[in-house]
Design an enzyme around this catalytic site. Sequence first.
Site, mmCIF file in Angstrom:
data_model
loop_
_atom_site.group_PDB
_atom_site.id
_atom_site.type_symbol
_atom_site.label_atom_id
_atom_site.label_comp_id
_atom_site.label_asym_id
_atom_site.label_seq_id
_atom_site.Cartn_x
_atom_site.Cartn_y
_atom_site.Cartn_z
ATOM 1 N N HIS A 137 0.877 -1.179 0.000
ATOM 2 C CA HIS A 137 0.000 0.000 0.000
ATOM 3 C C HIS A 137 0.918 1.235 0.000
ATOM 4 O O HIS A 137 2.033 1.184 0.530
ATOM 5 C CB HIS A 137 -0.828 -0.054 1.286
ATOM 6 N N ASP A 214 3.295 -4.450 7.939
ATOM 7 C CA ASP A 214 2.067 -3.668 7.830
ATOM 8 C C ASP A 214 0.900 -4.651 7.990
ATOM 9 O O ASP A 214 0.595 -5.427 7.095
ATOM 10 C CB ASP A 214 2.037 -2.982 6.452
ATOM 11 N N GLN A 217 -4.373 -5.246 6.957
ATOM 12 C CA GLN A 217 -5.373 -6.151 6.389
ATOM 13 C C GLN A 217 -5.402 -7.517 7.073
ATOM 14 O O GLN A 217 -6.312 -8.301 6.835
ATOM 15 C CB GLN A 217 -5.138 -6.345 4.874
ATOM 16 N N LYS A 240 -10.318 -0.668 10.440
ATOM 17 C CA LYS A 240 -10.482 -1.847 9.576
ATOM 18 C C LYS A 240 -10.798 -3.077 10.418
ATOM 19 O O LYS A 240 -10.964 -4.170 9.895
ATOM 20 C CB LYS A 240 -9.205 -2.095 8.770
ATOM 21 N N CYS A 378 -4.817 2.563 -3.529
ATOM 22 C CA CYS A 378 -3.566 3.073 -2.949
ATOM 23 C C CYS A 378 -2.431 2.070 -3.149
ATOM 24 O O CYS A 378 -1.592 1.864 -2.257
ATOM 25 C CB CYS A 378 -3.708 3.413 -1.474
HETATM 26 C C1 PLP Z 1 -2.278 -2.851 3.621
HETATM 27 C C2 PLP Z 1 -2.609 -1.474 4.106
HETATM 28 N N1 PLP Z 1 -1.672 -0.732 4.695
HETATM 29 C C3 PLP Z 1 -1.919 0.500 5.152
HETATM 30 C C4 PLP Z 1 -3.152 1.068 5.002
HETATM 31 C C5 PLP Z 1 -3.391 2.441 5.510
HETATM 32 O O1 PLP Z 1 -4.311 2.416 6.558
HETATM 33 P P1 PLP Z 1 -4.862 3.766 7.180
HETATM 34 O O2 PLP Z 1 -5.358 4.588 6.041
HETATM 35 O O3 PLP Z 1 -5.929 3.304 8.107
HETATM 36 O O4 PLP Z 1 -3.729 4.397 7.903
HETATM 37 C C6 PLP Z 1 -4.167 0.359 4.357
HETATM 38 C C7 PLP Z 1 -5.483 0.961 4.109
HETATM 39 O O5 PLP Z 1 -6.209 0.575 3.214
HETATM 40 C C8 PLP Z 1 -3.890 -0.950 3.906
HETATM 41 O O6 PLP Z 1 -4.828 -1.692 3.301
#
Ligand code: PLP
Length: 420
Positions: A137, A214, A217, A240, A378
Site C-alpha cells: 500500500h 504492515d 489487512q 479496519k 492506494c
Molecule cells: C495494507 C494497508 N496498509 C496500510 C493502510 C493504511 O491504513 P490507514 O489509512 O488506516 O492508515 C491500508 C489501508 O487501506 C492498507 O490496506
Amino acid sequence: MVVAENLITITKPRLDWDVERIRKDFPVLRQTVNGKPLVYLDNGASSQVPVMVIERGAQYIEQEHSNIHRGVHYLSMKATTAYEGAREKVKRFINARDTKECIFVRGATEGINLVMHGYGRKFIGAGDEIIISAMEHHANIVPWQMLCEEKGARLRVIPMNDAGELLLDDYDALLNAKTKFVAVTHVSNALGTINPVKEIIERAHKYGVPVLIDGAQQVPHGKVDVQDLDCDFYAFSGHKMFAPTGSGVVYGKAALLERMNPFQGGGDMIKSVTFEKTTYADLPNKFEAGTPAIASQIGLGAAIDYLNIVGREKAAAYEHELLRYATERVSAIEGVRIIGTAREKLSVLSFVIDDIHPHDIGTILDQEGIAIRAGHHCAQPVMKRFNVPATARASFAFYNTKEEVDTLVSAIEKVIEVFG
Ligand SMILES: Cc1ncc(COP(=O)(O)O)c(C=O)c1O
C-alpha cells in the site's frame, strides 16, 4: 481509585456463530441504499462498527470524558483507566510482551511514519538499502521513499509472480550487508495475498536487519502473535477491525523503541522541559505527544473484546468459506478476470471485466445497493504490475453472507449486459 459502575449496560453480542444474528450487532447493515438492502463489501477500506463498540464510545463521551494522564480528578482518572485498559487489551490481542510496546497512533499510516521518523531517520544513512515488496500500500512505500530521498538511501523491491505471490528467492538476492530495514505487508489490500511474513522476518534477521510488518489487512481477519512472528514493528488501523476511525497501534520491540527518536514533540511525551533541554517520557508515552483519540482507542479496546467474544478463529473460517464461494462464482462469469490468485489469500476479491472501467462497475453496483471499491486501492505499483488502470474490489467481513455474494454476481452480470 474508585470507578463507578457503568451506567449504560453494554450490549453483548451473541455467542454462537450465526451470521444473521451477528449482523444484528451491526446497525449500519440494516439500511437500504437506492431502494435495495445494503450489501457492504468494502471492508478492506473500512469495516463496520458493532453496537458493543458504539455503546462503549458513547459511554465514554456521556460519562467519562476528560483528558487522560494529567488529571488528579475522578473523571480524568476514569478516562485514563479506560484508555490504558484498551492498551492492555491490545497487548493481549497481539501477544506483545509489555503494554509499553504498544503505541497508540491514528492508524497504520501514522504507525509506519512513526517508525520511519523515529528509527529510519536515526539509523539509516547514505548508501543504505531498504527493502519493501511490490504489493505494498502507498502507506508502506511513500514514507520509505521520503527517507531514501532525504538520506541518499536506496529502495529495493521484492517482485511478485502473476498470481500475486512474492518471489522469495529474489528477496534473498536483495538482502545484503547494505540492507538496513525491511518493510512488508502481511496481507495485500489490492490482491488479498497472505505473505509468509515469518519467513521474511527470519531471513532479514540473519543479516541483523529489523522488519516492519504492515498488518492493516491481517488484523481484522486472523491471529497475530508478534512474539511468534518475531517482527520488530507491526502497524495496524482500528477502523479496519470494527473500531472507530482515529484508532490504531504500532507495536515495536521495547529495545528498539527505547533507542528511537520521538515522532512528535509536545505534551505528555516529556519527563521534564527547560529552555535548555527536554528529557523524554518513558515508553509508550514518549511516542504519544498531545491529546490522543481517547474515545476511538477505548473503542478499539471494545472491538477487541467483541472479536474475542464472537471468536476470531470461527470468524476467519467463515470468511475463508465466503471468499472461496465468491471466487468460484465471480470467476465463472464470462469476461471476468480475477487479479490476485495466490494460494494463500484472505478477504479480498479484485477483478476486472473486459474493457469495462472499474468505476463504471462500481457505479452500477452502487445502484444495486452494493458497496465495493473501484480504483487503484492506494497500490498503483500493483496495478502497473498487472497492467490494469484499476480494479473493482469486493472485500468481505464475517457479517457478509453467501446471499450477498449471489447479489454481487447478479449485479456483475447486469454490468456486462449494460456495457457488453
Ligand atoms: C495494507 C494497508 N496498509 C496500510 C493502510 C493504511 O491504513 P490507514 O489509512 O488506516 O492508515 C491500508 C489501508 O487501506 C492498507 O490496506
